[in-house]
Design an enzyme around this catalytic site. Structure first.
Site, PDB file in Angstrom:
ATOM      1  N   THR A  31       3.543  11.308  13.322  1.00 46.74           N
ATOM      2  CA  THR A  31       3.653  10.284  14.553  1.00 46.74           C
ATOM      3  C   THR A  31       2.283  10.547  15.385  1.00 46.74           C
ATOM      4  OG1 THR A  31       4.497  11.614  16.140  1.00 46.74           O
ATOM      5  CG2 THR A  31       5.939  10.318  14.811  1.00 46.74           C
ATOM      6  N   ARG A  90       0.879  -1.265   0.010  1.00 45.10           N
ATOM      7  CA  ARG A  90       0.032   0.006  -0.101  1.00 45.10           C
ATOM      8  C   ARG A  90       0.772   1.250  -0.074  1.00 45.10           C
ATOM      9  NH1 ARG A  90       0.240   3.838   3.013  1.00 45.10           N
ATOM     10  NH2 ARG A  90      -0.115   2.722   4.880  1.00 45.10           N
ATOM     11  N   GLU A 124       3.985   9.885   7.901  1.00 44.73           N
ATOM     12  CA  GLU A 124       2.938  10.597   7.785  1.00 44.73           C
ATOM     13  C   GLU A 124       2.447  11.501   9.044  1.00 44.73           C
ATOM     14  OE1 GLU A 124       1.829  11.114   4.802  1.00 44.73           O
ATOM     15  OE2 GLU A 124       2.748   9.544   3.668  1.00 44.73           O
TER      16      GLU A 124
HETATM   17  C1  LIG Z   1       9.291   2.832   6.685  1.00 43.52           C
HETATM   18  C2  LIG Z   1       9.317   4.546   6.647  1.00 43.52           C
HETATM   19  C3  LIG Z   1       8.999   5.058   5.366  1.00 43.52           C
HETATM   20  C4  LIG Z   1       8.972   6.420   5.371  1.00 43.52           C
HETATM   21  N1  LIG Z   1       8.781   7.173   4.370  1.00 43.52           N
HETATM   22  C5  LIG Z   1       8.889   8.391   4.177  1.00 43.52           C
HETATM   23  C6  LIG Z   1       8.762   9.164   2.656  1.00 43.52           C
HETATM   24  O1  LIG Z   1       8.462   8.662   1.744  1.00 43.52           O
HETATM   25  N2  LIG Z   1       9.119  10.668   2.792  1.00 43.52           N
HETATM   26  C7  LIG Z   1       9.420  11.227   4.085  1.00 43.52           C
HETATM   27  O2  LIG Z   1       9.723  12.121   3.946  1.00 43.52           O
HETATM   28  N3  LIG Z   1       9.633  10.491   5.213  1.00 43.52           N
HETATM   29  C8  LIG Z   1       9.275   9.308   5.254  1.00 43.52           C
HETATM   30  N4  LIG Z   1       9.259   8.458   6.547  1.00 43.52           N
HETATM   31  C9  LIG Z   1       9.663   9.332   7.760  1.00 43.52           C
HETATM   32  C10 LIG Z   1       8.642   9.757   8.572  1.00 43.52           C
HETATM   33  O3  LIG Z   1       7.613  10.614   8.217  1.00 43.52           O
HETATM   34  C11 LIG Z   1       9.101  10.080  10.020  1.00 43.52           C
HETATM   35  O4  LIG Z   1      10.108   8.998  10.546  1.00 43.52           O
HETATM   36  C12 LIG Z   1       8.530  10.759  10.895  1.00 43.52           C
HETATM   37  O5  LIG Z   1       7.943  12.064  10.274  1.00 43.52           O
HETATM   38  C13 LIG Z   1       9.083  11.042  12.314  1.00 43.52           C
HETATM   39  O6  LIG Z   1      10.078  11.643  12.267  1.00 43.52           O
HETATM   40  P1  LIG Z   1      11.454  10.992  13.076  1.00 43.52           P
HETATM   41  O7  LIG Z   1      11.644   9.631  12.685  1.00 43.52           O
HETATM   42  O8  LIG Z   1      12.613  11.873  12.591  1.00 43.52           O
HETATM   43  O9  LIG Z   1      11.031  11.075  14.279  1.00 43.52           O
HETATM   44  P2  LIG Z   1      11.173  12.589  15.510  1.00 43.52           P
HETATM   45  O10 LIG Z   1      10.405  13.667  14.795  1.00 43.52           O
HETATM   46  O11 LIG Z   1      12.566  12.523  15.978  1.00 43.52           O
HETATM   47  O12 LIG Z   1      10.365  11.876  16.776  1.00 43.52           O
HETATM   48  C14 LIG Z   1      10.914  10.995  17.897  1.00 43.52           C
HETATM   49  C15 LIG Z   1       9.582  10.822  18.723  1.00 43.52           C
HETATM   50  O13 LIG Z   1       9.389  12.045  19.046  1.00 43.52           O
HETATM   51  C16 LIG Z   1       8.015  12.561  19.301  1.00 43.52           C
HETATM   52  N5  LIG Z   1       8.056  14.086  19.082  1.00 43.52           N
HETATM   53  C17 LIG Z   1       8.770  14.599  18.195  1.00 43.52           C
HETATM   54  N6  LIG Z   1       8.262  16.104  18.340  1.00 43.52           N
HETATM   55  C18 LIG Z   1       7.124  16.058  19.543  1.00 43.52           C
HETATM   56  C19 LIG Z   1       6.478  17.034  20.020  1.00 43.52           C
HETATM   57  N7  LIG Z   1       6.608  18.206  19.381  1.00 43.52           N
HETATM   58  N8  LIG Z   1       5.819  16.703  21.140  1.00 43.52           N
HETATM   59  C20 LIG Z   1       5.671  15.251  21.484  1.00 43.52           C
HETATM   60  N9  LIG Z   1       6.359  14.256  21.146  1.00 43.52           N
HETATM   61  C21 LIG Z   1       7.304  14.714  19.938  1.00 43.52           C
HETATM   62  C22 LIG Z   1       7.513  11.683  18.014  1.00 43.52           C
HETATM   63  O14 LIG Z   1       6.125  11.577  18.086  1.00 43.52           O
HETATM   64  C23 LIG Z   1       8.372  10.504  18.110  1.00 43.52           C
HETATM   65  O15 LIG Z   1       7.576   9.753  19.095  1.00 43.52           O
HETATM   66  C24 LIG Z   1       9.375   7.352   6.551  1.00 43.52           C
HETATM   67  C25 LIG Z   1       9.379   6.706   8.005  1.00 43.52           C
HETATM   68  C26 LIG Z   1       9.368   5.181   7.967  1.00 43.52           C
HETATM   69  C27 LIG Z   1       9.608   4.276   9.235  1.00 43.52           C
END
Ligand SMILES: Cc1cc2nc3c(=O)[nH]c(=O)nc-3n(C[C@H](O)[C@H](O)[C@H](O)COP(=O)(O)OP(=O)(O)OC[C@H]3O[C@@H](n4cnc5c(N)ncnc54)[C@H](O)[C@@H]3O)c2cc1C
Length: 386
Positions: free
Chosen positions: A367, A92, A365
């Protein structure tokens, strides 16, 4: 009709929506189900072959109009996502990223030349797209992105890196979001442009039937017309995410339904203490609670789909759906796993695979926490993001 549709919500679908769903269900049964456990184990998926097959059926960018796109309703698109994710969330994701992120960005914000160049090929599955917003150090907070685009004469020069990008290692084109002197802008970047490299992210324990990569941008020189002319500011990529999140609201229900149906079959056929597992009240309580949550999720998806078809869907409403349906789908997958006992951890059954996949769906998309903040801001009028 699925046995978990307790409220006969399928009955509220139009004949056309039902037909589209049946076609997608059949293609998933034929092309995905027989092979997906092997793809997942190998961490490899024949994405190009799948894309071409999905293209023939009009599943790529199916809710967009013109340029070879099918122009279906949002509900029909949602149902397609549901059936695809009943096969696998990674499959998907291939369709969502292609249609709702890469194609939508070009369709909504691109020039006529960009649309003509890319959309028909992408709709046919002949060209694969990706969407680069996330960076190694900037995920939930894309406003702080470090990737830069600077002018050099008429050209643009991009430097930076994008991380966790679905389809990147197999893509022909990427929509890359970068900071300019005038704010965030989007660029259509052919992956064979000098200075662009994509590396596969290995050792994923989730979404293994999907290619995910890092894109490095090293002095990438692009002509002036590579910029998406109508995309100004962060609201442009965020609007693409709203499109894709709507598909996820539905897709997560597909993974959950497959788990529920598997657990139902298992509980009625597996005997312990002289009777089927389904005959124990504790098992029935689990099944009943899960089916109730699934039906609530389906109602929610239908409401959001109908709002989208009426042109009235707001981003925070999509956040309600993404938050609830992915969270509940993951809870359902984990609970179904318990019903299967040891077989619940086996790749011979789909449940653990779905549960592991949904961990990624929970994160990408936006968290769950980010969607809680979106809903919280709507309720209180106060932003708690920073
Ligand atoms: C398999 C996979 C495919 C993906 N595909 C794409 C893609 O095609 N294009 C793309 O651009 N991205 C993609 N992503 C990335 C995804 O969108 C990000 O991983 C996501 O936005 C979270 O960012 P991060 O992993 O840096 O986590 P972080 O932003 O570092 O967050 C870590 C934790 O802290 C929490 N947190 C962060 N800020 C706050 C806040 N203000 N208050 C409370 N809690 C907070 C988050 O909820 C999370 O639990 C993909 C990720 C995965 C795993």
């Amino acid at each position: 009709m699925t046995p978990v549709d307790l409220l006969d919500l399928d009955g509220s679908l139009t004949e056309e929506e039902r037909q589209i769903r049946a076609v997608v269900r059949r293609v998933v049964d034929d092309l995905v189900r027989p092979h997906v456990a092997g793809w997942y184990e190998a961490g490899q998926v024949p994405a190009r072959d799948l894309a071409r097959e999905f293209g023939k059926l009009g599943l790529l960018g199916m809710h967009l109009t013109g340029y070879g796109c099918a122009g279906s309703t949002a509900v029909a698109y949602g149902l397609a996502c549901l059936e695809l994710e009943a096969g696998d969330s990674g499959v998907r994701s291939l369709v969502s990223v292609q249609g709702s992120l890469a194609m939508y960005a070009i369709w909504r914000y691109g020039s006529e030349e960009q649309k003509q160049r890319w959309l028909p090929a992408m709709a046919a599955g002949e060209a694969i797209g990706s969407f680069g917003l996330t960076e190694p150090d900037h995920g939930s907070d894309p406003a702080s992105m470090a990737t830069r685009a600077r002018r050099d004469g008429d050209d643009w020069v991009l430097d930076g890196s994008k991380m966790w990008i679905t389809n990147a290692p197999i893509a022909d084109v990427a929509v890359i979001w970068a900071r300019t002197d005038d704010g965030v802008r989007g660029f259509v970047v052919p992956m064979d442009t000098p200075g662009v490299t994509a590396r596969e992210i290995t050792r994923k324990m989730s979404l293994r039937a999907s290619s995910t990569g890092e894109i490095a941008l090293d002095e990438v020189r692009l002509p002036a017309d590579a910029r998406l002319p109508d995309a100004t500011g962060l609201k442009a990529p965020l609007s693409c995410l709203t499109e894709a999140r709507h598909g996820i609201v539905w897709g997560a229900l597909g993974a959950a339904r497959d788990c529920l149906e598997t657990a139902l079959t298992y509980a009625t056929t597996r005997t312990q203490f002289g009777r089927p597992l389904a005959g124990f009240q504790l098992t029935q309580a689990k099944l009943a609670d899960m089916a109730v949550e699934w039906n609530k999720g389906y109602l929610l998806a239908l409401q959001l789909g109908r709002l989208a078809d009426g042109g009235k869907l707001r981003p925070e409403q999509v956040s309600v759906g993404k938050l609830n349906n992915v969270r509940e789908a993951l809870a359902i997958a984990r609970q179904c796993r318990t019903i299967l006992g040891a077989n619940g951890v086996s790749g011979d059954y789909p449940v653990m695979r779905h549960a592991n996949n949904l961990e990624s769906v929970l994160t990408y998309e936006g968290t769950s926490e980010i969607h809680q903040l979106v809903v919280g801001q709507r309720l209180t009028g106060v932003s708690a993001f920073t």
